[in-house]
Design an enzyme around this catalytic site. Structure first.
Site, PDB file in Angstrom:
ATOM      1  N   GLY A  57      -5.385   5.797 -12.834  1.00  0.00           N
ATOM      2  CA  GLY A  57      -5.963   5.895 -11.494  1.00  0.00           C
ATOM      3  C   GLY A  57      -5.130   6.566 -10.412  1.00  0.00           C
TER       4      GLY A  57
ATOM      5  N   SER B  32      -0.571   4.118   0.820  1.00  0.00           N
ATOM      6  CA  SER B  32      -1.242   5.027   1.756  1.00  0.00           C
ATOM      7  C   SER B  32      -0.368   5.464   2.930  1.00  0.00           C
ATOM      8  CB  SER B  32      -2.544   4.413   2.270  1.00  0.00           C
ATOM      9  OG  SER B  32      -3.461   4.320   1.215  1.00  0.00           O
TER      10      SER B  32
ATOM     11  N   LYS C 106     -13.438  -3.796   2.067  1.00  0.00           N
ATOM     12  CA  LYS C 106     -14.309  -2.615   1.926  1.00  0.00           C
ATOM     13  C   LYS C 106     -15.778  -2.945   2.174  1.00  0.00           C
ATOM     14  CE  LYS C 106     -11.473   0.154  -1.159  1.00  0.00           C
ATOM     15  NZ  LYS C 106     -11.432   0.970  -2.377  1.00  0.00           N
TER      16      LYS C 106
ATOM     17  N   SER D  30       0.821  -1.221   0.000  1.00  0.00           N
ATOM     18  CA  SER D  30       0.000   0.000   0.000  1.00  0.00           C
ATOM     19  C   SER D  30       0.855   1.271   0.000  1.00  0.00           C
ATOM     20  CB  SER D  30      -0.913   0.009   1.226  1.00  0.00           C
ATOM     21  OG  SER D  30      -1.572   1.253   1.312  1.00  0.00           O
TER      22      SER D  30
END
Ligand code: ATR
Length: 284
Positions: free
Chosen positions: A245, A17, A66, A15
């Protein structure tokens, strides 16, 4: 004491993030740590209990949690509840509220790439998975006049179309499958934005979900995958403006940061951290 945040996924070590969110906290002078938490699907409940016990103030949720996370929340923001997809959680002393910033991420990224608000025209979605659900419902709530949903499994396109109609009756919705090229080109004809939201393109030899020839020459094309897929390149060759994206990843993260802190996210620092993390990954 440092404020604590995390991203839950399985796997999650890839990730981007943590690099992006840590840069945001640091840029705003907030004493915080943001960590990647690998949580197996069958251990999601335990993982959440641990985050609560350890005083984490919020977290992101990524694949494959999610949808699963929705079972553990006290409250869910309506578009995220209808989409059944949450990527951001705020922990108010054990009261967990879920949101999805994926649609906001797409909105801002498309606006940045194409210089206009995506909700000002008709939007076509190719795909009806979690990401398409979150984005289509968000854009419907933001005032998109017409949304087209095309998906290999028509029942999922229909399900999303019905959810949009229920949440935002003023939005006109059309749905269908991938079989009939004439139908696809006719329903996409007035779309000013076409969003590629299937997972096709992640692998090099994946086929295009629908023929790029069916996408109008003058449409802007947003690829949700974090790289320039063959589908995107073929649309560009047809004259479409195209983008991948990366911007959506940045802006969904900015949306999460705003929800946790109430502050305007330091988008440029987040963008720089994201680019540095991508480069580091490519060279390692
Ligand atoms: P995400 O969270 O990325 O949206 P997802 O919820 O698993 O992931 O959704 C994947 C999307 O890619 C779906 O629209 C899926 O189509 P189906 O609903 O018919 O499964 C689409 N997809 C995945 N593999 C595909 C394939 N080989 N051909 C066409 N569409 C495909």
């Amino acid at each position: 004491m440092k404020r604590k945040y995390a991203v839950l996924g399985w796997p999650v070590q890839h990730s981007l993030s943590p690099a992006m969110q840590q840069a945001a906290f640091d840029a705003c002078g907030i004493e915080a740590v943001y960590e990647a938490w690998p949580v197996a699907p069958e251990k999601l409940g335990e993982g959440i209990e641990k985050l609560k016990a350890d005083g984490y103030e919020g977290w992101n949720v990524t694949v494959p949690h999610k949808h699963g996370i929705t079972d553990y929340l006290s409250e869910i923001d309506p578009p995220a509840a209808v989409a059944g997809s949450v990527n951001t959680v705020i922990n108010h002393d054990g009261y967990l509220k879920g949101y999805s910033t994926d649609g906001y991420g797409l909105e801002k990224a498309a606006e940045e790439a194409f210089g206009r608000k995506p909700q000002d025209g008709a939007v076509g979605f190719i795909g009806a998975g979690g990401a398409a659900n979150a984005a289509a419902l968000h854009l419907a709530v933001q005032g998109t006049p017409r949304i087209v949903i095309l998906n290999r499994t028509v029942a999922k396109a229909q399900h999303l179309a019905e959810a949009i109609r229920k949440l935002e009756p003023s939005c006109e919705v059309v749905y269908g499958g991938f079989e009939d090229d004439a139908f696809i080109s006719s329903v996409l004809a007035d779309c000013s934005l076409v969003v590629q939201a299937t997972s096709l393109g992640l692998k090099e030899d994946d086929p295009a979900p629908v023929s790029p020839e069916l996408v109008p020459h003058d449409a802007d094309v947003y690829e949700m995958i974090y790289k320039r897929t063959a589908f995107l390149e073929k649309c560009r060759a047809r004259g479409c403006r195209t983008t991948d994206g990366a911007g959506m990843l940045l802006h969904q993260g900015a949306g999460s940061f705003r929800l946790w802190t109430g502050l305007e996210p330091p988008v440029e620092q987040m963008r720089a951290a994201l680019q540095a993390a991508v480069q580091k990954r490519q060279t390692s």
